[in-house]
Design an enzyme around this catalytic site. Structure first.
Site, mmCIF file in Angstrom:
data_model
loop_
_atom_site.group_PDB
_atom_site.id
_atom_site.type_symbol
_atom_site.label_atom_id
_atom_site.label_comp_id
_atom_site.label_asym_id
_atom_site.label_seq_id
_atom_site.Cartn_x
_atom_site.Cartn_y
_atom_site.Cartn_z
ATOM 1 N N CYS A 164 0.855 -1.188 0.000
ATOM 2 C CA CYS A 164 0.000 0.000 0.000
ATOM 3 C C CYS A 164 0.893 1.240 0.000
ATOM 4 O O CYS A 164 1.965 1.252 0.578
ATOM 5 C CB CYS A 164 -0.899 0.005 1.235
ATOM 6 S SG CYS A 164 -1.940 -1.452 1.396
ATOM 7 N N GLU B 229 -5.259 -6.603 14.352
ATOM 8 C CA GLU B 229 -5.345 -5.166 14.129
ATOM 9 C C GLU B 229 -6.809 -4.746 14.029
ATOM 10 O O GLU B 229 -7.646 -5.456 13.464
ATOM 11 C CB GLU B 229 -4.586 -4.768 12.868
ATOM 12 C CG GLU B 229 -5.145 -5.322 11.575
ATOM 13 C CD GLU B 229 -4.356 -4.878 10.357
ATOM 14 O OE1 GLU B 229 -3.127 -4.705 10.484
ATOM 15 O OE2 GLU B 229 -4.960 -4.702 9.287
ATOM 16 N N SER C 246 -3.843 -1.192 12.236
ATOM 17 C CA SER C 246 -3.168 -1.119 10.945
ATOM 18 C C SER C 246 -2.466 0.224 10.860
ATOM 19 O O SER C 246 -2.880 1.198 11.489
ATOM 20 C CB SER C 246 -4.211 -1.226 9.828
ATOM 21 O OG SER C 246 -3.704 -0.694 8.626
#
Length: 391
Positions: free
Chosen positions: A31, A280, A306
């Site tokens: 990401c 998470e 996260s």
């Protein structure tokens, strides 16, 4: 997940959500924000364990293939010179990694990982030291999810060497690296190419680092928050607790619209032992962001987040509920006080009230009673020490 929150609130149609899902992943690689994968990739450079560019070169560029080839060559060099990870990972290099982390406003998970690395290297590194580093390192690079800049922008601006060069007066420049040179020599030629992406020390986003460790009667051993991604109005907050014993229950309540402005959501029994494994909490925090409540509602948990999480999301509360930490004593309506600038996380209960409530609780029952996860739950220690195994 944020889009799901918008659909829940009626600000986006399900057809728009489907359309977003179909274009949300534009290419390969991690990401593109300062999330956990990129944070640790960047900090591996700061630790001295990776070559310059390792943290920021996009996956699709030829430079990434070239870097991989150079890394292979350097592996043979360090093997020939008998340079070991313990020669490179020292207290100084851990401090450098946390310093770069503060400058970048990295993922809260970096605290877990760096504390675990320090443990593995036999380095005594108390969690309180992270705040000392934060106090002297300004936050000079703000990337997604806290801004519209991304890792590629950081790469074009000079990458981690440029960040380290900007911080050079605040780093341990004699720390060793896999290049066989001290860190100061590795970064001395680096240049900042975009002052919008990497700000000068004289014009930081904040004079202190992007991660804060909170202490108080609710987190005697500490809790972690990505202060760089907290809205200014939520840096100091006080509100009634809304308590849940797992992530699913909290998520369902958020989806049903049961959370009120000003409340502090508490998700417990999700720590290393209680989870087990410390999941998470991306879904509940993303839902709150998508519903526009991240500036109205805080969330604390003994689980983790996260790197994509933003808002007043405070994790790693230690001791965790499964270890009979104070978080296990909370009830709906208890007033929780959050003061991020002063590193405080407290509940309006006396020490006697907390002890009395904890003594009345039934013994903790592990969710998993067989196999590896049972062994993990039995052996893992506090998130404040990196959630590593103990003998």
């Amino acid at each position: 997940f944020e889009a799901v929150g918008k659909v829940t609130k009626g600000e986006m149609t399900e057809a728009e959500l489907v359309g977003l899902e179909e274009v949300a992943c534009p290419g390969c690689g991690s990401c593109s924000g300062m999330f956990t994968a990129n944070t640790m990739n960047c900090l591996t450079e700061a630790l001295g364990m990776a070559l310059p560019g390792n943290g920021t070169i996009p996956a699709v560029q030829a430079r990434r293939v070239q870097l991989a080839y150079k890394a292979g060559q350097q592996i043979m060099e360090v093997l020939a010179k008998d340079i070991r990870p313990r020669d490179i990972i020292t207290r100084d290099s851990i401090c450098n990694a946390f310093a770069v982390d503060m400058a970048l406003g990295g993922s809260t998970n970096s605290v877990l990982h760096l504390m675990a690395i320090a443990h593995e290297a036999g380095i005594d590194f108390p969690l309180s030291l992270v705040n000392e580093i934060s106090h002297r390192i300004p936050h000079i690079c703000k990337l997604s999810p806290a801004s519209d800049y991304h890792i590629e922008d950081l790469d074009l601006a000079g990458g981690i060497p440029a960040v380290m060069q900007e911080l050079s007066g605040l780093l341990n420049l004699e720390a060793k690296t896999v290049l066989g040179k001290p860190a100061g020599e590795v970064v001395k030629e680096a240049k900042v190419k975009n002052r919008e992406v990497i700000r000068p020390l004289s014009q930081p986003y904040s004079t202190t680092g992007g991660i804060s460790i909170l202490f108080g009667n609710l987190a005697p051993e500490g809790a972690v928050v990505k202060s760089a991604a907290v809205a200014p109005e939520m840096l100091v907050h006080q509100g009634p607790a809304k308590v849940f014993n797992n992530e699913e229950a909290a998520t369902a309540a958020i989806m049903r619209g049961e959370i009120k402005s000003g409340e502090v959501i508490v998700i417990r029994y999700e720590g290393p032992k209680g989870g087990p494994g410390m999941r998470e909490m991306l879904l509940p925090t993303s839902l709150l962001s998508g519903m526009g409540m991240d500036k109205e509602v805080a969330l604390i948990t003994d689980g983790r987040f996260s790197g994509a999480t933003r808002g007043a999301a405070i994790g790693h509360v230690s001791p965790e509920a499964a270890e009979r930490g104070s978080i296990a004593a909370l009830k709906d309506g208890d007033i929780i006080k959050i003061d991020i600038p002063n590193h405080k996380l407290e509940v309006e209960l006396t020490e006697g009230e907390i002890k009395q409530r904890l003594s009345s609780l039934s013994p903790f029952e592990p969710k998993i009673k067989t196999g590896y996860l049972k062994r993990y739950s039995d052996k893992v220690n506090s998130a404040s020490r990196g959630a590593v195994f103990v003998d």
